[in-house]
Design a protein around this motif. Structure first.
Motif, short mmCIF file in Angstrom:
data_model
loop_
_atom_site.label_atom_id
_atom_site.label_comp_id
_atom_site.label_asym_id
_atom_site.label_seq_id
_atom_site.Cartn_x
_atom_site.Cartn_y
_atom_site.Cartn_z
N TYR A 273 13.44 94.11 99.99
CA TYR A 273 12.62 94.79 98.89
C TYR A 273 12.79 96.15 98.77
O TYR A 273 13.14 96.62 97.86
N PHE A 274 12.77 97.08 99.98
CA PHE A 274 12.70 98.54 99.70
C PHE A 274 14.13 98.78 99.18
O PHE A 274 14.26 99.69 98.24
N LEU A 275 15.40 98.11 100.03
CA LEU A 275 16.64 98.66 99.48
C LEU A 275 16.90 98.50 97.96
O LEU A 275 17.59 99.14 97.38
N THR A 276 16.70 97.10 97.75
CA THR A 276 16.89 96.32 96.40
C THR A 276 16.25 97.31 95.10
O THR A 276 16.54 97.72 94.22
N MET A 277 15.04 97.48 95.58
CA MET A 277 13.79 98.24 94.56
C MET A 277 14.47 99.92 94.52
O MET A 277 14.47 100.18 93.36
N ARG A 278 14.78 100.38 95.61
CA ARG A 278 15.05 101.62 95.66
C ARG A 278 16.40 101.89 94.85
O ARG A 278 16.78 102.72 94.03
N ASP A 279 17.43 100.95 94.99
CA ASP A 279 18.73 100.94 94.14
C ASP A 279 18.60 100.79 92.82
O ASP A 279 19.19 101.54 92.17
N ARG A 280 17.43 99.99 92.48
CA ARG A 280 17.11 99.85 91.03
C ARG A 280 16.75 101.29 90.41
O ARG A 280 17.20 101.43 89.24
N LEU B 289 7.56 106.98 95.08
CA LEU B 289 8.04 107.40 95.96
C LEU B 289 9.66 107.34 96.14
O LEU B 289 10.32 107.91 96.36
N PHE B 290 10.16 105.96 95.47
CA PHE B 290 11.73 105.83 95.53
C PHE B 290 12.22 106.98 94.70
O PHE B 290 13.11 107.49 95.28
N PHE C 263 9.68 99.11 84.37
CA PHE C 263 10.38 98.58 85.49
C PHE C 263 10.27 97.15 85.58
O PHE C 263 9.09 96.49 85.59
N GLN C 264 11.31 96.46 85.87
CA GLN C 264 11.25 94.85 86.31
C GLN C 264 11.67 94.85 87.72
O GLN C 264 12.80 95.41 87.99
N PRO C 265 11.10 94.35 88.38
CA PRO C 265 11.52 94.06 89.93
C PRO C 265 12.52 93.06 89.96
O PRO C 265 12.82 92.35 88.98
N PRO C 266 13.44 93.15 90.77
CA PRO C 266 14.61 92.24 90.94
C PRO C 266 14.07 90.93 91.24
O PRO C 266 13.13 90.85 91.74
N GLU C 267 14.92 89.71 90.81
CA GLU C 267 14.38 88.28 90.35
C GLU C 267 13.53 87.95 92.06
O GLU C 267 12.71 87.40 91.75
#
Ligand code: ZN
Length: 325
Positions: free
Chosen positions: A269-276, A315-316, A294-298
């Motif tokens: 969750y944290f890594l993909t959200m931060r990447d986005r 924060l990200f 912002f749309q969260p990953p699927e």
């Protein structure tokens, strides 16, 4: 092929466990007569181990029954009386210890409800300081406000820890061992986890939130979460390769028998959200623009409490900069 079979077997086992958890949820809800925001729903996690889950996404609590008394993990002043009432139905043993995962109100303010049993309240030294410095002030303010929703504060007293530790602490009583570890600054300034080896369970506090956008650790109006530290804490727990069936979340439902898959999902969750967020920054978008659409990953689109994302986007965004973006 064998991998597929193993995965399927694991998925089936998980479904069976979930069905059991749902059966508990249904009966407990019926007993409590419906939708109270502070309602706690009991789930048995292992022999003598229970999670009291708040279905609306506020803090969970848990407890472990031993032959020599009960240990409670986390207590919110708004509903710790429900945990105590449920403990009384399960055992005539006294509550001997209360441990908190961190010093936020939804996990640390409810120890007063256990006063009859005179338990020892254990926290880290850092948590003790946060209790004196922030939580007490907020508790006293709410106590003084006199609004109906603040009634739990009005009738209770703020209780500070009896015993403070740094690093790690092993507690042993009633043939059960409790390994407390101060994981550092992740969700809060001092997150504590608790491993109970004889029960194959691991209490994560708010370092694990399931099916819900994680909270940013607001304590008396101050936000403490540190994404980099949170991921490091998850990595450290994963690196222990412990014999654990179930990691118990601080918010959200418990996934019986899912093991480290829950921790891996939280980390992802944290890594993909931060990447986005980082990709949006690379396109030149500022924080306000990212927060707007912002749309969260699927994988995380089904998570509840979307309003909690905004603080994390902040924060990200800034922690990406701290790291040299
Ligand atoms: Zn919480």
């Amino acid at each position: 092929m064998q991998g597929a079979i193993t995965r399927r077997a694991r998925a089936l086992a998980f479904t069976a466990f979930s069905a059991l958890a749902c059966a508990w949820t249904g009966s407990a809800l019926a007993q409590q007569g419906g939708a109270d925001r502070n309602a706690l729903v009991p789930h048995q996690v292992a022999e003598g181990v229970f999670l009291m889950q708040n279905p609306t996404g506020s803090g969970n609590a848990g407890f472990v029954i031993t032959s020599d008394g009960v240990l409670v993990f986390d207590a919110d002043v708004r509903n710790a009386d429900q945990t105590l009432a449920f403990i009384r139905k399960q055992t005539d043993k006294k509550v001997r210890y209360v441990v908190i995962s961190h010093a936020a109100g939804d996990h640390a303010t409810g120890v007063w409800h256990y006063r009859e049993d005179k338990p020892t309240f254990i926290a880290t030294r850092r948590q003790m300081r946060d209790m004196y410095m922030q939580e007490k002030q907020q508790f006293d303010e709410r106590k003084a406000q006199g609004r109906p929703e603040q009634n739990p504060y009005a009738r209770a007293e703020f209780v500070t820890p009896d015993l403070g530790f740094e690093g790690a602490l092993t507690l042993q009583f009633g043939d059960v061992t409790f390994q407390l570890t101060e994981e550092g600054h992740g969700h809060s300034t001092s997150d504590v986890t608790m491993f109970v080896p004889q029960k194959r369970v691991f209490f994560m506090g708010d370092l694990l939130n399931t099916e819900i956008h994680p909270g940013q650790s607001e304590s008396a109006g101050v936000i403490f979460a540190n994404v980099t530290g949170w991921v490091s804490s998850l990595d450290r727990v994963l690196a222990r390769n412990l014999a654990v069936d179930t990691y118990i979340p601080g918010h959200g439902p418990v996934h019986l028998g899912r093991g480290v898959a829950d921790l891996e999902e939280q980390k992802r969750y944290f890594l993909t959200m931060r990447d986005r967020v980082s990709r949006r920054m690379a396109q030149g978008d500022d924080l306000a623009k990212i927060q707007k659409d912002f749309q969260p990953p699927e994988e995380f689109a089904r998570y509840s409490r979307k309003e909690r994302m905004n603080n994390f986007l902040n924060l990200f965004f800034h922690q990406n900069i701290e790291r040299g973006f």
